[in-house]
Design a protein around this motif. Structure first.
Motif, PDB file in Angstrom:
ATOM      1  N   PRO A 204      10.448  12.110  21.173  1.00  0.00           N
ATOM      2  CA  PRO A 204      10.214  12.257  19.731  1.00  0.00           C
ATOM      3  C   PRO A 204      11.452  11.973  18.889  1.00  0.00           C
ATOM      4  CG  PRO A 204       9.112  14.016  20.898  1.00  0.00           C
ATOM      5  CD  PRO A 204       9.919  13.261  21.933  1.00  0.00           C
ATOM      6  N   ALA A 205      12.629  12.428  19.343  1.00  0.00           N
ATOM      7  CA  ALA A 205      13.851  12.187  18.569  1.00  0.00           C
ATOM      8  C   ALA A 205      14.207  10.707  18.556  1.00  0.00           C
ATOM      9  CB  ALA A 205      15.002  13.006  19.147  1.00  0.00           C
ATOM     10  N   GLU A 206      14.119  10.044  19.716  1.00  0.00           N
ATOM     11  CA  GLU A 206      14.430   8.615  19.780  1.00  0.00           C
ATOM     12  C   GLU A 206      13.415   7.799  18.982  1.00  0.00           C
ATOM     13  OE1 GLU A 206      16.440   8.325  24.228  1.00  0.00           O
ATOM     14  OE2 GLU A 206      14.263   8.315  24.003  1.00  0.00           O
ATOM     15  N   LEU A 207      12.154   8.224  19.040  1.00  0.00           N
ATOM     16  CA  LEU A 207      11.108   7.524  18.304  1.00  0.00           C
ATOM     17  C   LEU A 207      11.359   7.609  16.805  1.00  0.00           C
ATOM     18  CD1 LEU A 207       7.347   7.894  19.178  1.00  0.00           C
ATOM     19  CD2 LEU A 207       8.116   7.672  16.835  1.00  0.00           C
TER      20      LEU A 207
ATOM     21  N   ALA B 108       3.138   4.582  20.872  1.00  0.00           N
ATOM     22  CA  ALA B 108       2.155   4.142  21.855  1.00  0.00           C
ATOM     23  C   ALA B 108       2.745   3.239  22.930  1.00  0.00           C
ATOM     24  CB  ALA B 108       1.007   3.410  21.143  1.00  0.00           C
ATOM     25  N   LEU B 109       3.816   2.495  22.611  1.00  0.00           N
ATOM     26  CA  LEU B 109       4.262   1.430  23.510  1.00  0.00           C
ATOM     27  C   LEU B 109       5.649   1.608  24.119  1.00  0.00           C
ATOM     28  CD1 LEU B 109       3.061  -1.552  21.266  1.00  0.00           C
ATOM     29  CD2 LEU B 109       1.907  -0.653  23.294  1.00  0.00           C
ATOM     30  N   SER B 110       6.477   2.465  23.542  1.00  0.00           N
ATOM     31  CA  SER B 110       7.883   2.472  23.959  1.00  0.00           C
ATOM     32  C   SER B 110       8.249   3.551  24.973  1.00  0.00           C
ATOM     33  CB  SER B 110       8.785   2.635  22.729  1.00  0.00           C
ATOM     34  OG  SER B 110       8.636   3.940  22.176  1.00  0.00           O
ATOM     35  N   GLY B 111       7.529   4.655  24.985  1.00  0.00           N
ATOM     36  CA  GLY B 111       7.885   5.751  25.869  1.00  0.00           C
ATOM     37  C   GLY B 111       9.116   6.524  25.432  1.00  0.00           C
ATOM     38  N   LEU B 112       9.520   6.390  24.184  1.00  0.00           N
ATOM     39  CA  LEU B 112      10.683   7.108  23.678  1.00  0.00           C
ATOM     40  C   LEU B 112      10.355   8.587  23.460  1.00  0.00           C
ATOM     41  CD1 LEU B 112      11.896   4.577  20.939  1.00  0.00           C
ATOM     42  CD2 LEU B 112      12.834   4.874  23.237  1.00  0.00           C
TER      43      LEU B 112
ATOM     44  N   LEU C 172       0.795  -1.217   0.000  1.00  0.00           N
ATOM     45  CA  LEU C 172       0.000   0.000   0.000  1.00  0.00           C
ATOM     46  C   LEU C 172       0.831   1.271   0.000  1.00  0.00           C
ATOM     47  CD1 LEU C 172      -2.643  -1.080   2.680  1.00  0.00           C
ATOM     48  CD2 LEU C 172      -2.919  -1.112   0.200  1.00  0.00           C
ATOM     49  N   GLY C 173       1.979   1.242   0.680  1.00  0.00           N
ATOM     50  CA  GLY C 173       2.787   2.446   0.804  1.00  0.00           C
ATOM     51  C   GLY C 173       2.914   2.945   2.223  1.00  0.00           C
ATOM     52  N   PRO C 174       1.805   3.033   2.999  1.00  0.00           N
ATOM     53  CA  PRO C 174       1.884   3.682   4.312  1.00  0.00           C
ATOM     54  C   PRO C 174       2.244   2.763   5.462  1.00  0.00           C
ATOM     55  CG  PRO C 174      -0.380   3.135   3.896  1.00  0.00           C
ATOM     56  CD  PRO C 174       0.412   2.668   2.683  1.00  0.00           C
ATOM     57  N   GLY C 175       2.683   1.540   5.193  1.00  0.00           N
ATOM     58  CA  GLY C 175       2.898   0.587   6.269  1.00  0.00           C
ATOM     59  C   GLY C 175       3.885   1.036   7.319  1.00  0.00           C
ATOM     60  N   GLY C 176       4.934   1.779   6.901  1.00  0.00           N
ATOM     61  CA  GLY C 176       5.956   2.188   7.857  1.00  0.00           C
ATOM     62  C   GLY C 176       5.435   3.026   8.989  1.00  0.00           C
ATOM     63  N   VAL C 177       4.315   3.706   8.783  1.00  0.00           N
ATOM     64  CA  VAL C 177       3.772   4.545   9.845  1.00  0.00           C
ATOM     65  C   VAL C 177       3.295   3.699  11.017  1.00  0.00           C
ATOM     66  CG1 VAL C 177       1.377   4.611   9.046  1.00  0.00           C
ATOM     67  CG2 VAL C 177       2.332   6.578  10.272  1.00  0.00           C
ATOM     68  N   LEU C 178       2.939   2.431  10.769  1.00  0.00           N
ATOM     69  CA  LEU C 178       2.513   1.564  11.865  1.00  0.00           C
ATOM     70  C   LEU C 178       3.644   1.319  12.848  1.00  0.00           C
ATOM     71  CD1 LEU C 178       0.357  -1.057   9.912  1.00  0.00           C
ATOM     72  CD2 LEU C 178      -0.418   0.909  11.248  1.00  0.00           C
ATOM     73  N   VAL C 179       4.873   1.285  12.355  1.00  0.00           N
ATOM     74  CA  VAL C 179       6.033   1.154  13.239  1.00  0.00           C
ATOM     75  C   VAL C 179       6.159   2.394  14.109  1.00  0.00           C
ATOM     76  CG1 VAL C 179       8.544   0.984  13.327  1.00  0.00           C
ATOM     77  CG2 VAL C 179       7.248  -0.401  11.686  1.00  0.00           C
ATOM     78  N   THR C 180       6.029   3.567  13.489  1.00  0.00           N
ATOM     79  CA  THR C 180       6.102   4.809  14.242  1.00  0.00           C
ATOM     80  C   THR C 180       4.990   4.883  15.276  1.00  0.00           C
ATOM     81  OG1 THR C 180       7.038   5.928  12.314  1.00  0.00           O
ATOM     82  CG2 THR C 180       6.146   7.326  14.040  1.00  0.00           C
ATOM     83  N   ILE C 181       3.785   4.501  14.885  1.00  0.00           N
ATOM     84  CA  ILE C 181       2.649   4.530  15.812  1.00  0.00           C
ATOM     85  C   ILE C 181       2.869   3.553  16.965  1.00  0.00           C
ATOM     86  CG2 ILE C 181       0.191   3.985  16.036  1.00  0.00           C
ATOM     87  CD1 ILE C 181      -0.101   4.964  13.121  1.00  0.00           C
ATOM     88  N   GLY C 182       3.350   2.347  16.645  1.00  0.00           N
ATOM     89  CA  GLY C 182       3.603   1.365  17.689  1.00  0.00           C
ATOM     90  C   GLY C 182       4.642   1.834  18.690  1.00  0.00           C
ATOM     91  N   LEU C 183       5.734   2.393  18.198  1.00  0.00           N
ATOM     92  CA  LEU C 183       6.760   2.915  19.093  1.00  0.00           C
ATOM     93  C   LEU C 183       6.236   4.082  19.913  1.00  0.00           C
ATOM     94  CD1 LEU C 183       9.831   2.799  16.674  1.00  0.00           C
ATOM     95  CD2 LEU C 183       9.499   1.392  18.713  1.00  0.00           C
TER      96      LEU C 183
END
Length: 248
Positions: free
Chosen positions: A36-39, A30-34, A17-28
Motif C-alpha cells: 500500500p505504501a509503495e502503491l 491490480a498489476l504491480s504487486g506493490l 472529468l477529475g477522477p482520472g488519477g484513480v485509474l493509475v492507482t487502480i492499475g498499480l
C-alpha cells in the motif's frame, strides 16, 4: 502496456472529468504487486507532472486567471499543505486488502453524491468565492488527507465535491489542478523519504499520463458540462464496487 494505458486514460480523465488519477492507482493495485505504501507513493509521483501540466493548460485557457478561481485554489492549496502529510502517515497503518476496500468505498461514495446532484442539479450561476469558506476548507482538508492516504492527485474528490457545492465544472477542474500540484509534491516528498516510490513504474505510467492530460483538457472544453458530469458519476459508480468486490 496495461499500466501505460492506465496512465493515458487516467491523464484524459484528470483534466476532462477529475477522477482520472484513480485509474493509475487502480492499475498499480491490480498489476504491480506493490505494498500500500509503495502503491500510494508511486501513484502520487505521477501526479506531480500531470498536475503541473493540468494547471498550465487551464491557465492558458483562462480559468485559472479568474480571481474567483484563484481564491478557491489558494484555499485548497493551503489545505493540501496541512492535510496531505496526515494521509501519508495514515497509509502506514493500512493493509493491502483494506487499502483496496477503502479506496473502492471512497470512489463509490463520491459517485453516488455526484449522481444525486446530476439528477437534482444545484444552481451554478454564482462564482466559487460565494461558497462559505468553512465549506471550502472542509472539502480541501478531506481531499488532501484522502489523497495522501491513497496516492491520488486530488481531482478525484475535489471536482465532484466542488460541483456538488455549486461550483461550475471548468472552475472546479481548474482549481483542482492547482491543488493537485501541492498534494502530489508534498506526498512525493513524504513517500520518497520513506523509500516507498517505484521510480521506474512511475515513469512508465507518468509519460503516457501527460499526453492524456492535454487530450482531456481539450475534451473538457469541447463537450457539454452535463455530459461530463454524467460520465464522471458513471465512471466512479463502476470503479468503486469493483474495488470493494475484488477485496471482499
Amino acid at each position: 502496456m496495461l499500466l501505460g494505458l492506465c496512465g493515458l486514460v487516467g491523464g484524459i480523465g484528470i483534466t476532462a472529468l477529475g477522477p482520472g488519477g484513480v485509474l493509475v492507482t487502480i492499475g498499480l493495485f491490480a498489476l504491480s504487486g506493490l505494498s500500500p505504501a509503495e502503491l500510494a507513493g508511486t501513484a502520487i509521483v505521477t501526479n506531480v507532472a500531470a498536475g503541473l501540466l493540468g494547471a498550465g493548460v487551464y491557465l492558458q485557457s483562462g480559468q485559472l486567471r479568474e480571481q474567483s478561481t484563484q481564491r478557491l485554489a489558494r484555499t485548497l492549496i493551503a489545505c493540501a499543505v496541512v492535510g496531505t502529510p496526515i494521509g501519508v502517515v495514515a497509509n502506514a497503518h493500512v493493509s493491502g486488502p483494506l487499502f483496496g476496500s477503502l479506496l473502492g468505498a471512497c470512489v463509490m461514495a463520491v459517485g453516488v453524491l455526484l449522481y444525486v446532484r446530476v439528477r437534482r442539479p444545484v444552481p451554478v450561476s454564482w462564482p466559487p468565492v460565494s461558497l462559505p469558506r468553512i465549506r471550502v476548507l472542509g472539502i480541501g482538508g478531506a481531499v488532501a488527507v484522502v489523497s495522501g492516504l491513497f496516492g491520488l492527485g486530488g481531482p478525484l474528490l475535489s471536482v465532484p465535491l466542488l460541483i456538488a457545492a455549486g461550483t461550475p465544472m471548468l472552475t472546479s477542474l481548474a482549481a483542482a489542478q492547482a491543488q493537485s500540484v501541492v498534494i502530489a509534491g508534498v506526498g512525493m516528498i513524504g513517500y520518497a523519504i520513506q523509500g516507498d516510490v517505484a521510480w521506474s513504474l512511475a515513469l512508465l505510467v507518468g509519460v503516457p499520463q501527460l499526453a492524456g492530460v492535454v487530450v482531456g483538457w481539450r475534451l473538457a472544453h469541447a463537450l457539454p458540462a452535463d455530459r461530463l458530469r454524467i460520465a464522471l458519476a458513471a465512471a466512479l459508480l463502476v470503479v468503486g464496487p469493483y474495488l470493494i468486490l475484488r477485496n471482499a
